[in-house]
Design a protein around this motif. Sequence first.
Motif, PDB file in Angstrom:
ATOM      1  N   GLN A   1      -3.758   2.654  13.865  1.00 19.88           N
ATOM      2  CA  GLN A   1      -2.412   2.809  13.789  1.00 19.88           C
ATOM      3  C   GLN A   1      -1.715   3.393  14.959  1.00 19.88           C
TER       4      GLN A   1
ATOM      5  N   PHE B   1       0.121  -5.937   8.972  1.00 18.67           N
ATOM      6  CA  PHE B   1       0.847  -4.814   8.312  1.00 18.67           C
ATOM      7  C   PHE B   1       2.069  -4.468   8.906  1.00 18.67           C
ATOM      8  N   GLY B   2       3.075  -4.086   8.196  1.00 20.86           N
ATOM      9  CA  GLY B   2       4.390  -3.503   8.645  1.00 20.86           C
ATOM     10  C   GLY B   2       4.336  -2.222   9.218  1.00 20.86           C
ATOM     11  N   SER B   3       5.180  -1.588   9.566  1.00 16.80           N
ATOM     12  CA  SER B   3       5.296  -0.082  10.281  1.00 16.80           C
ATOM     13  C   SER B   3       5.503   0.975   9.013  1.00 16.80           C
TER      14      SER B   3
ATOM     15  N   LYS C   1       0.787   5.195   0.927  1.00 17.33           N
ATOM     16  CA  LYS C   1      -0.096   6.267   1.842  1.00 17.33           C
ATOM     17  C   LYS C   1       0.667   7.695   1.758  1.00 17.33           C
TER      18      LYS C   1
ATOM     19  N   TYR D   1       0.650  -1.219   0.292  1.00 16.44           N
ATOM     20  CA  TYR D   1       0.022   0.139   0.093  1.00 16.44           C
ATOM     21  C   TYR D   1       0.993   1.193   0.037  1.00 16.44           C
TER      22      TYR D   1
ATOM     23  N   LYS E   1       3.836   3.346  16.996  1.00 17.53           N
ATOM     24  CA  LYS E   1       5.069   2.826  16.200  1.00 17.53           C
ATOM     25  C   LYS E   1       4.480   2.605  14.802  1.00 17.53           C
ATOM     26  N   LYS E   2       3.441   2.955  14.272  1.00 21.76           N
ATOM     27  CA  LYS E   2       2.920   3.081  13.072  1.00 21.76           C
ATOM     28  C   LYS E   2       2.546   1.829  12.591  1.00 21.76           C
ATOM     29  N   PHE E   3       2.508   0.991  13.179  1.00 23.49           N
ATOM     30  CA  PHE E   3       1.837  -0.352  12.717  1.00 23.49           C
ATOM     31  C   PHE E   3       0.197  -0.290  12.664  1.00 23.49           C
ATOM     32  N   LEU E   4      -0.114  -0.604  11.608  1.00 24.10           N
ATOM     33  CA  LEU E   4      -1.841  -0.734  11.433  1.00 24.10           C
ATOM     34  C   LEU E   4      -2.113  -2.149  11.793  1.00 24.10           C
ATOM     35  N   LYS E   5      -3.151  -2.113  12.865  1.00 22.51           N
ATOM     36  CA  LYS E   5      -3.594  -3.298  13.592  1.00 22.51           C
ATOM     37  C   LYS E   5      -5.017  -3.380  13.425  1.00 22.51           C
TER      38      LYS E   5
ATOM     39  N   PHE F   1       3.522   0.615   2.916  1.00 27.03           N
ATOM     40  CA  PHE F   1       3.262  -0.357   3.868  1.00 27.03           C
ATOM     41  C   PHE F   1       3.496  -1.567   3.154  1.00 27.03           C
TER      42      PHE F   1
ATOM     43  N   TYR G   1      -9.278  -0.278  11.799  1.00 22.93           N
ATOM     44  CA  TYR G   1      -7.876  -0.494  12.099  1.00 22.93           C
ATOM     45  C   TYR G   1      -7.251   0.863  12.886  1.00 22.93           C
TER      46      TYR G   1
END
Lengths: 113, 114
Positions: free
Chosen positions: B37, A103-105, A38, A36, B40-44, A89, B35
């Motif tokens: 964020q 997802f990664g950071s 952003k 993705y 730490k910027k992770f989307l969960k 991402f 979701y």
Amino acid sequence: DQQVKQNSPSLSVQEGRISILNCDYTNSMFDYFLWYKKYPAEGPTFLISISSIKDKNEDGRFTVFLNKSAKHLSLHIVPSQPGDSAVYFCAASYTDNFNKFYFGSGTKLNVKP
Amino acid sequence: DTAVSQTPKYLVTQMGNDKSIKCEQNLGHDTMYWYKQDSKKFLKIMFSYNNKELIINETVPNRFSPKSPDKAHLNLHINSLELGDSAVYFCASSQDAGSLYGYTFGSGTRLTVV
């Protein structure tokens, strides 16, 4: 416990050159991967995907490579353009669980004119 | 014409308050998600609804309650807000629960709890 990791928080590339964004994962069940893109103040937008039955998928300037043995995927952008500057991402999922992506950071790409 | 729209974009509120975030999609998708964020910027993923039915409910404090009045809407209500709830919350939708084409995300709601 993050199952998808993007270890480079940022990357700077000159316009016209190749950008390579990396992603590692730990869950060997993952068999479907997405990238993705952003922009600030916007939601992520789908860019490109790859299934584990392939090791490469190409869409215009964007190519995703998958190395299953290393549990690693990468996104190549050639040639890079200033408009590609964004956060990228990677996300992973597995069969029968495609309603849940991990997802990664993110990696912030800056393409310099 | 925005595909997935969230309101508000920004929300600043005090600890202990109750607040809601609304999400609407006009894509005709069957599945919607929330979701978070984190710092730490992770989307969960937090929740997922398919045709108004809850299909994913991750380990989220029960202060968070999603509501889907119809398949085009998925709202998120948060009770007794805490400092740790500060994050960006993204709503998303997909054609169905097993979509291989990923999600369409909203632009996010930045929640700040003070």
